[in-house]
Design a protein around this motif. Structure first.
Motif, mmCIF file in Angstrom:
data_model
loop_
_atom_site.group_PDB
_atom_site.id
_atom_site.type_symbol
_atom_site.label_atom_id
_atom_site.label_comp_id
_atom_site.label_asym_id
_atom_site.label_seq_id
_atom_site.Cartn_x
_atom_site.Cartn_y
_atom_site.Cartn_z
ATOM 1 N N ALA A 57 32.995 28.671 41.994
ATOM 2 C CA ALA A 57 33.744 30.537 42.004
ATOM 3 C C ALA A 57 33.615 30.158 40.116
ATOM 4 C CB ALA A 57 34.524 31.250 42.278
ATOM 5 N N HIS A 199 35.693 30.522 49.450
ATOM 6 C CA HIS A 199 35.190 31.074 48.890
ATOM 7 C C HIS A 199 36.085 32.039 48.162
ATOM 8 C CE1 HIS A 199 33.523 35.753 48.200
ATOM 9 N NE2 HIS A 199 33.911 35.941 49.437
ATOM 10 N N THR A 202 35.347 35.772 41.617
ATOM 11 C CA THR A 202 34.300 34.884 39.867
ATOM 12 C C THR A 202 34.754 36.536 39.713
ATOM 13 O OG1 THR A 202 31.943 35.889 40.412
ATOM 14 C CG2 THR A 202 33.371 33.945 40.626
ATOM 15 N N ASP A 205 30.580 39.727 42.873
ATOM 16 C CA ASP A 205 30.940 38.750 43.914
ATOM 17 C C ASP A 205 30.213 40.060 45.036
ATOM 18 O OD1 ASP A 205 31.960 36.455 43.596
ATOM 19 O OD2 ASP A 205 33.355 38.333 43.046
ATOM 20 N N PHE A 263 34.221 41.483 45.819
ATOM 21 C CA PHE A 263 34.473 40.407 47.444
ATOM 22 C C PHE A 263 35.599 40.582 48.477
ATOM 23 C CE2 PHE A 263 38.088 37.004 47.316
ATOM 24 C CZ PHE A 263 37.887 36.207 47.759
ATOM 25 N N TYR A 291 29.536 35.185 47.631
ATOM 26 C CA TYR A 291 28.795 34.609 46.720
ATOM 27 C C TYR A 291 28.800 35.033 44.745
ATOM 28 C CZ TYR A 291 24.293 37.506 47.198
ATOM 29 O OH TYR A 291 23.957 38.368 47.514
ATOM 30 N N ALA A 292 28.715 34.742 44.192
ATOM 31 C CA ALA A 292 28.715 34.915 42.851
ATOM 32 C C ALA A 292 27.050 35.448 42.545
ATOM 33 C CB ALA A 292 29.766 34.031 42.147
#
Length: 298
Positions: A57, A199, A202, A205, A263, A291-292
């Protein structure tokens, strides 16, 4: 008699000075990274935990910030590639770092995508199955596993191995490529990076949820439930584990891998809301990582 200095000589001298300044800054950055590594190691020693050096991140945030300020004709993709090399090199200064890549003879494109992301000098091992890559991370032989992005037609999906209540389990931490596809060989399918690190959000996401259903609940109905709970689904894969016990009562068990456009942490109240709204149908939700969102550089 010395040759007269030309304007081109002055420009080359200026480039040499810039190169020295860049090199000085790299060495300065390395010194700061060494201090960070020492601080992480001391903190881990105090808590009895293993130090965590990989921060996907944080890496994504760095690259987004640089792209927001980038200007001029120097290609943005090259800036990302340079920084990706630097990020992995500096991470390796703090502790061991190795990558296991699903890259059988006919799927070498995944090797190229992994190399572009983690750099040309990180230790990388090619394995013939995604499960072998995941096993390398679980056993400590690799820091990161690179596996194909899930597809609906995967008959034995690798992501089922991430469905666990263990807080220290490997999970999805990045989607590759992050800064645009380079010269990977003949493989256009994206990949996911798996590691035993948290996890983290950011600001832009995606989260991958494993949703085990112990009864008759259609994908359409599940989609409606997710949206009603504030978990907007942007992708689905479904696996029917014939002959596999799910540990849940009810008929017609199925496991969905749902990509959510936000997120979501394991303690997110929206997950409890989803379980409540499913009524009499048993539902078990596990965050298998996220994930970003990758950069869109054109």
């Amino acid at each position: 008699m010395a040759a007269a200095r030309t304007p081109l000589d002055d420009l080359r001298r200026e480039i040499d000075q810039i190169d020295d300044a860049i090199h000085d800054l790299l060495m300065r950055r390395a010194a700061v990274v060494e201090r960070i590594g020492a601080a992480k190691g001391n903190g881990a020693a105090d808590s009895g935990a293993q130090p965590v050096f990989l921060r996907p991140a944080r890496e994504a945030t760095i690259l987004r910030r640089l792209m927001a300020r980038h200007a001029g004709t120097f290609p943005a993709q090259v800036v990302v590639r340079i920084w990706r090399e630097m990020i992995t090199a500096f991470t390796r200064m703090q502790g061991p770092f190795a990558v296991a890549v699903y890259a059988p003879e006919d799927r070498r494109g995944f090797w190229d995508v992994a190399r572009d992301h983690f750099g040309g000098f990180v230790p990388m091992t090619a394995v013939n199955t995604p499960a072998a890559a995941l096993r390398a991370v679980s056993e400590g032989a690799a820091t990161v596993a690179v596996v194909p992005y899930p597809a609906e037609d995967d008959s034995d999906p690798w992501w089922r191995f991430l469905v666990s209540a263990d807080a220290g389990r490997p999970q999805v931490v990045a989607r590759l490529p992050f800064g645009g596809r380079g010269n990977a060989r003949g493989e256009n399918r994206d990949a996911l990076a798996i590691a035993a690190v948290p996890h983290e959000p950011t600001g832009d996401d995606r989260t991958l949820l494993s949703i085990e259903i112990g009864g008759d609940l259609s994908r359409g109905r599940l989609k409606d439930l997710l949206e009603a709970c504030g978990l907007p689904p942007v992708g689905f894969c479904t696996w029917h584990p014939a002959g596999h016990a799910t540990g849940m009562s009810g008929g017609g068990p199925s496991v969905h891998l749902v990509e959510v456009g936000d997120f979501v942490g394991q303690a997110d109240p929206r997950l409890a809301k989803l379980t409540e709204r499913s009524g009499d149908i048993p539902v078990r939700v596990t965050v298998v990582g996220g994930y970003a969102v990758p950069l869109h550089l054109g």
